[in-house]
Design a protein around this motif. Sequence first.
Motif, PDB file in Angstrom:
ATOM      1  N   ARG A  39      65.144  21.114 -87.074  1.00 40.90           N
ATOM      2  CA  ARG A  39      65.208  19.663 -86.309  1.00 40.90           C
ATOM      3  C   ARG A  39      66.515  18.625 -86.996  1.00 40.90           C
ATOM      4  NH1 ARG A  39      59.580  17.193 -85.534  1.00 40.90           N
ATOM      5  NH2 ARG A  39      60.789  15.677 -84.211  1.00 40.90           N
ATOM      6  N   THR A  40      67.461  19.306 -87.438  1.00 41.05           N
ATOM      7  CA  THR A  40      68.559  18.625 -88.215  1.00 41.05           C
ATOM      8  C   THR A  40      69.096  17.781 -87.274  1.00 41.05           C
ATOM      9  OG1 THR A  40      68.649  20.386 -89.808  1.00 41.05           O
ATOM     10  CG2 THR A  40      70.383  18.859 -89.506  1.00 41.05           C
ATOM     11  N   ARG A  41      69.400  16.437 -87.875  1.00 44.86           N
ATOM     12  CA  ARG A  41      70.332  15.487 -86.827  1.00 44.86           C
ATOM     13  C   ARG A  41      71.665  15.662 -87.221  1.00 44.86           C
ATOM     14  NH1 ARG A  41      66.411  10.272 -85.339  1.00 44.86           N
ATOM     15  NH2 ARG A  41      64.780  11.527 -84.761  1.00 44.86           N
ATOM     16  N   GLY A  42      72.565  16.384 -86.572  1.00 42.04           N
ATOM     17  CA  GLY A  42      73.821  16.464 -86.940  1.00 42.04           C
ATOM     18  C   GLY A  42      74.804  15.655 -85.972  1.00 42.04           C
ATOM     19  N   VAL A  43      74.796  16.467 -84.784  1.00 39.94           N
ATOM     20  CA  VAL A  43      75.691  15.518 -83.649  1.00 39.94           C
ATOM     21  C   VAL A  43      74.989  15.646 -82.330  1.00 39.94           C
ATOM     22  CG1 VAL A  43      77.870  15.745 -84.690  1.00 39.94           C
ATOM     23  CG2 VAL A  43      76.920  17.435 -83.244  1.00 39.94           C
ATOM     24  N   ILE A  44      75.321  15.046 -81.485  1.00 45.74           N
ATOM     25  CA  ILE A  44      74.643  14.836 -80.019  1.00 45.74           C
ATOM     26  C   ILE A  44      75.485  15.734 -79.016  1.00 45.74           C
ATOM     27  CG2 ILE A  44      73.978  13.460 -78.363  1.00 45.74           C
ATOM     28  CD1 ILE A  44      73.703  11.334 -80.254  1.00 45.74           C
ATOM     29  N   GLY A  45      74.742  16.745 -78.736  1.00 45.21           N
ATOM     30  CA  GLY A  45      75.493  17.641 -77.479  1.00 45.21           C
ATOM     31  C   GLY A  45      75.209  16.844 -76.085  1.00 45.21           C
ATOM     32  N   LEU A  46      76.063  17.209 -75.160  1.00 42.97           N
ATOM     33  CA  LEU A  46      75.880  16.826 -73.699  1.00 42.97           C
ATOM     34  C   LEU A  46      75.959  17.897 -72.830  1.00 42.97           C
ATOM     35  CD1 LEU A  46      76.018  14.756 -71.429  1.00 42.97           C
ATOM     36  CD2 LEU A  46      78.652  14.888 -71.720  1.00 42.97           C
ATOM     37  N   GLU A 122      79.891  19.282 -89.401  1.00 40.42           N
ATOM     38  CA  GLU A 122      81.226  19.496 -89.889  1.00 40.42           C
ATOM     39  C   GLU A 122      82.236  18.955 -88.848  1.00 40.42           C
ATOM     40  OE1 GLU A 122      81.146  23.387 -92.630  1.00 40.42           O
ATOM     41  OE2 GLU A 122      81.769  23.713 -90.679  1.00 40.42           O
ATOM     42  N   TYR A 123      82.305  17.627 -88.904  1.00 34.41           N
ATOM     43  CA  TYR A 123      83.125  16.683 -87.789  1.00 34.41           C
ATOM     44  C   TYR A 123      83.866  15.610 -88.580  1.00 34.41           C
ATOM     45  CZ  TYR A 123      79.127  13.650 -87.412  1.00 34.41           C
ATOM     46  OH  TYR A 123      78.092  13.080 -87.683  1.00 34.41           O
ATOM     47  N   ALA A 124      83.950  15.767 -89.932  1.00 37.47           N
ATOM     48  CA  ALA A 124      84.667  14.555 -90.672  1.00 37.47           C
ATOM     49  C   ALA A 124      86.324  14.522 -90.311  1.00 37.47           C
ATOM     50  CB  ALA A 124      84.669  14.917 -92.119  1.00 37.47           C
TER      51      ALA A 124
END
Length: 262
Positions: A39-46, A122-124
């Motif tokens: 349940r890691t909150r990394g980014v939001i996928g569409l 990894e979206y820095a």
Amino acid sequence: MPPIPGSGLAKGLAVTLRTMTKKTVTAQYPDVQPELPPRTRGVIGLFEENCTVCMLCARECPDWCIYIDSHKETVPPAAPGGRERSRNVLDRFAIDFSLCMYCGICIEVCPFDALFWSPEFEYAETDIHELTHERDKLREWMWTVPSPPALDPAAEEPKELAAARKAADKLAAAAAPSPTNPTAAAPSPTNPTAAAPSSAEPKPVEAKPAQRPAGPAAAEPKHTEPKPTAPKPEPAPGATPDQPTDQPGKRPGDQPGEESAG
């Protein structure tokens, strides 16, 4: 009781000694990816196919970091003679991750399951303006979303699956060939006493005579003999059928004009 002098120092050294006896493990990142919780909150996928441009996510976002553009198109009728319908078509869906606070409200309020959490982190970027990602990038992150965890074996079946299973059972029952004798029901396992009907002909039911009610009202009917009737006198010789012979005060042998004596 006052604390013993040097007790805090002893506790700290005890923690140090316990750590020194353990094996040192160094995370070899970025050569080795870390094992993240599911349940890691990394980014939001569409998931673009599920988006109906209802704008709920953009309205409920506390940071207003979601940008949506759309237009309307006319859909031809599905059947001849039907009415044309209009629908919203998504043109742009972007999220500014420099403003996003990762609260997850947009994912929770989406009624059509178009947004999901992805463990990708990894979206820095070197420029803050490049942290606004469009729908193409959000769709790429959609394929990194892990599958949901399995339900508890003792959990209740979801209503959607139960409804789909019930509909499939009805279709299978309707498509199944009907038996030669549809009225004959086989014994069910829940009711072992219910047996299939036998092929023997039913026995005729004998008609029972009606029983008389007991009591004084049920007396036997009385047989009454008919009363004897007097024989009719024979007509006098020479008399016509139209001429009555049994006139009062006259005898059958009297001549006309003669009266009977006293």
